[in-house]
Design an enzyme around this catalytic site. Sequence first.
Site, PDB file in Angstrom:
ATOM      1  N   SER A   1       0.833  -1.216   0.000  1.00 39.68           N
ATOM      2  CA  SER A   1       0.000   0.000   0.000  1.00 39.68           C
ATOM      3  C   SER A   1       0.867   1.266   0.000  1.00 39.68           C
ATOM      4  O   SER A   1       0.483   2.278  -0.599  1.00 39.68           O
ATOM      5  CB  SER A   1      -0.979   0.000   1.173  1.00 39.68           C
ATOM      6  OG  SER A   1      -0.314   0.222   2.385  1.00 39.68           O
TER       7      SER A   1
ATOM      8  N   ARG B   1      22.473 -14.477   1.642  1.00 42.50           N
ATOM      9  CA  ARG B   1      21.891 -13.135   1.564  1.00 42.50           C
ATOM     10  C   ARG B   1      22.680 -12.275   0.574  1.00 42.50           C
ATOM     11  O   ARG B   1      22.117 -11.462  -0.142  1.00 42.50           O
ATOM     12  CB  ARG B   1      21.876 -12.502   2.958  1.00 42.50           C
ATOM     13  CG  ARG B   1      20.854 -11.378   3.039  1.00 42.50           C
ATOM     14  CD  ARG B   1      21.019 -10.554   4.280  1.00 42.50           C
ATOM     15  NE  ARG B   1      20.584 -11.252   5.475  1.00 42.50           N
ATOM     16  CZ  ARG B   1      20.838 -10.815   6.710  1.00 42.50           C
ATOM     17  NH1 ARG B   1      21.518  -9.705   6.903  1.00 42.50           N
ATOM     18  NH2 ARG B   1      20.427 -11.495   7.750  1.00 42.50           N
TER      19      ARG B   1
ATOM     20  N   MET C   1      10.440  -6.983   3.826  1.00 36.83           N
ATOM     21  CA  MET C   1      10.692  -7.625   5.105  1.00 36.83           C
ATOM     22  C   MET C   1      11.969  -8.469   5.127  1.00 36.83           C
ATOM     23  O   MET C   1      12.023  -9.501   5.792  1.00 36.83           O
ATOM     24  CB  MET C   1       9.465  -8.447   5.524  1.00 36.83           C
ATOM     25  CG  MET C   1       8.257  -7.574   5.829  1.00 36.83           C
ATOM     26  SD  MET C   1       8.683  -6.184   6.927  1.00 36.83           S
ATOM     27  CE  MET C   1       7.076  -5.635   7.467  1.00 36.83           C
TER      28      MET C   1
ATOM     29  N   ASN D   1      13.360   4.103   4.004  1.00 37.30           N
ATOM     30  CA  ASN D   1      12.479   3.072   4.580  1.00 37.30           C
ATOM     31  C   ASN D   1      11.366   3.764   5.343  1.00 37.30           C
ATOM     32  O   ASN D   1      11.535   4.869   5.846  1.00 37.30           O
ATOM     33  CB  ASN D   1      13.279   2.181   5.545  1.00 37.30           C
ATOM     34  CG  ASN D   1      12.429   1.084   6.156  1.00 37.30           C
ATOM     35  OD1 ASN D   1      11.618   0.449   5.475  1.00 37.30           O
ATOM     36  ND2 ASN D   1      12.576   0.858   7.457  1.00 37.30           N
TER      37      ASN D   1
ATOM     38  N   HIS E   1       8.686   3.049   8.587  1.00 38.87           N
ATOM     39  CA  HIS E   1       8.449   2.154   9.718  1.00 38.87           C
ATOM     40  C   HIS E   1       7.274   2.715  10.529  1.00 38.87           C
ATOM     41  O   HIS E   1       7.204   3.923  10.760  1.00 38.87           O
ATOM     42  CB  HIS E   1       9.697   2.035  10.589  1.00 38.87           C
ATOM     43  CG  HIS E   1       9.519   1.079  11.721  1.00 38.87           C
ATOM     44  ND1 HIS E   1       9.484  -0.285  11.536  1.00 38.87           N
ATOM     45  CD2 HIS E   1       9.311   1.295  13.045  1.00 38.87           C
ATOM     46  CE1 HIS E   1       9.286  -0.875  12.706  1.00 38.87           C
ATOM     47  NE2 HIS E   1       9.170   0.060  13.638  1.00 38.87           N
TER      48      HIS E   1
ATOM     49  N   ASP F   1      15.790  -0.743  10.881  1.00 41.91           N
ATOM     50  CA  ASP F   1      14.930   0.403  11.225  1.00 41.91           C
ATOM     51  C   ASP F   1      15.722   1.545  11.875  1.00 41.91           C
ATOM     52  O   ASP F   1      15.245   2.220  12.790  1.00 41.91           O
ATOM     53  CB  ASP F   1      13.770  -0.034  12.146  1.00 41.91           C
ATOM     54  CG  ASP F   1      12.840  -1.019  11.452  1.00 41.91           C
ATOM     55  OD1 ASP F   1      12.647  -0.900  10.237  1.00 41.91           O
ATOM     56  OD2 ASP F   1      12.319  -1.922  12.135  1.00 41.91           O
TER      57      ASP F   1
HETATM   58  C1  GAR Z   1       3.836  -0.772   6.673  1.00 43.43           C
HETATM   59  O1  GAR Z   1       3.063  -0.486   7.810  1.00 43.43           O
HETATM   60  C2  GAR Z   1       5.297  -0.415   6.929  1.00 43.43           C
HETATM   61  O2  GAR Z   1       5.452   0.728   7.731  1.00 43.43           O
HETATM   62  C3  GAR Z   1       5.779  -1.659   7.639  1.00 43.43           C
HETATM   63  O3  GAR Z   1       5.170  -2.717   6.952  1.00 43.43           O
HETATM   64  C4  GAR Z   1       3.919  -2.278   6.434  1.00 43.43           C
HETATM   65  C5  GAR Z   1       3.873  -2.603   4.956  1.00 43.43           C
HETATM   66  O4  GAR Z   1       2.620  -2.293   4.405  1.00 43.43           O
HETATM   67  N1  GAR Z   1       7.211  -1.736   7.613  1.00 43.43           N
HETATM   68  C6  GAR Z   1       7.961  -2.184   8.625  1.00 43.43           C
HETATM   69  O5  GAR Z   1       7.492  -2.632   9.653  1.00 43.43           O
HETATM   70  C7  GAR Z   1       9.471  -2.082   8.400  1.00 43.43           C
HETATM   71  N2  GAR Z   1      10.187  -2.402   9.574  1.00 43.43           N
HETATM   72  P1  GAR Z   1       2.439  -2.084   2.843  1.00 43.43           P
HETATM   73  O6  GAR Z   1       3.051  -3.334   2.184  1.00 43.43           O
HETATM   74  O7  GAR Z   1       0.975  -2.015   2.641  1.00 43.43           O
HETATM   75  O8  GAR Z   1       3.175  -0.832   2.458  1.00 43.43           O
END
Ligand code: GAR
Length: 216
Positions: A15, A67, A92, A109, A111, A147
């Site tokens: 999103s 990796r 992720m 990024n 978070h 993060d």
């Molecule tokens: C989002 O809330 C983002 O902030 C989080 O994953 C979600 C992804 O949603 N990211 C983390 O936690 C990074 N450490 P999305 O795929 O709908 O953008």
Amino acid sequence: MKKMRVAVLISGRGSNMEALIEACRDKEYPAGIVLVISSRPGAKGLEYAKRAGIRTEVVNHTEFESRDAFEEAIHTILKETKVELVCLAGFMRVLNPSFVNRWRDRILNIHPSLLPAFKGLHTHERVLDAGVRFTGCTVHIVRPEMDDGPIIIQAVVPITPKDTPGALAAKVLEFEHKIYPEALSMMAQGRARVSGNLVYVKGKKIKAKGLINPPF
Ligand code: GAR
């Protein structure tokens, strides 16, 4: 106008990637998404990116023996597509310092917390368990620690007694979709400049307004 060439790395829903793609549709916006890479073949975000006519690639982390090899594959595609800046959006996978340093100051990024608090997974559960009165979201420059890195922009979201992790995630996500395009714009225009551990923003009138929660 020459737009900065940006890649978005996702692993799932995408999103935030959508919010970036939509912002880039504006002729005046200083960046364009030229590539979306997913670490997972079934990532929902891939469909949206394809429909928007953007090059998509799957670099499936399970198919690589290390990796480093996984990241080398990503690096090659980024180079091939002449990418100038990378946005992680729900990507992720932890990135090795060697990759982060090759793209130093050119990876962003998002978070869902007010960093440096609540790094890592299950953020909203931990925020509620801690009883803090505010949470929010952060866009930052990526450094080798997870993060972690210079903060570009944050939004604050007050917590109410009725909030569940899901409700809070939804509230915070709304703000994520606002601040990520803003952060990218600031970077692409050169209005945000990284110096050491800090980001300096110029030419922006910041209407700073305090928030108190619970209100009195
Ligand atoms: C989002 O809330 C983002 O902030 C989080 O994953 C979600 C992804 O949603 N990211 C983390 O936690 C990074 N450490 P999305 O795929 O709908 O953008």
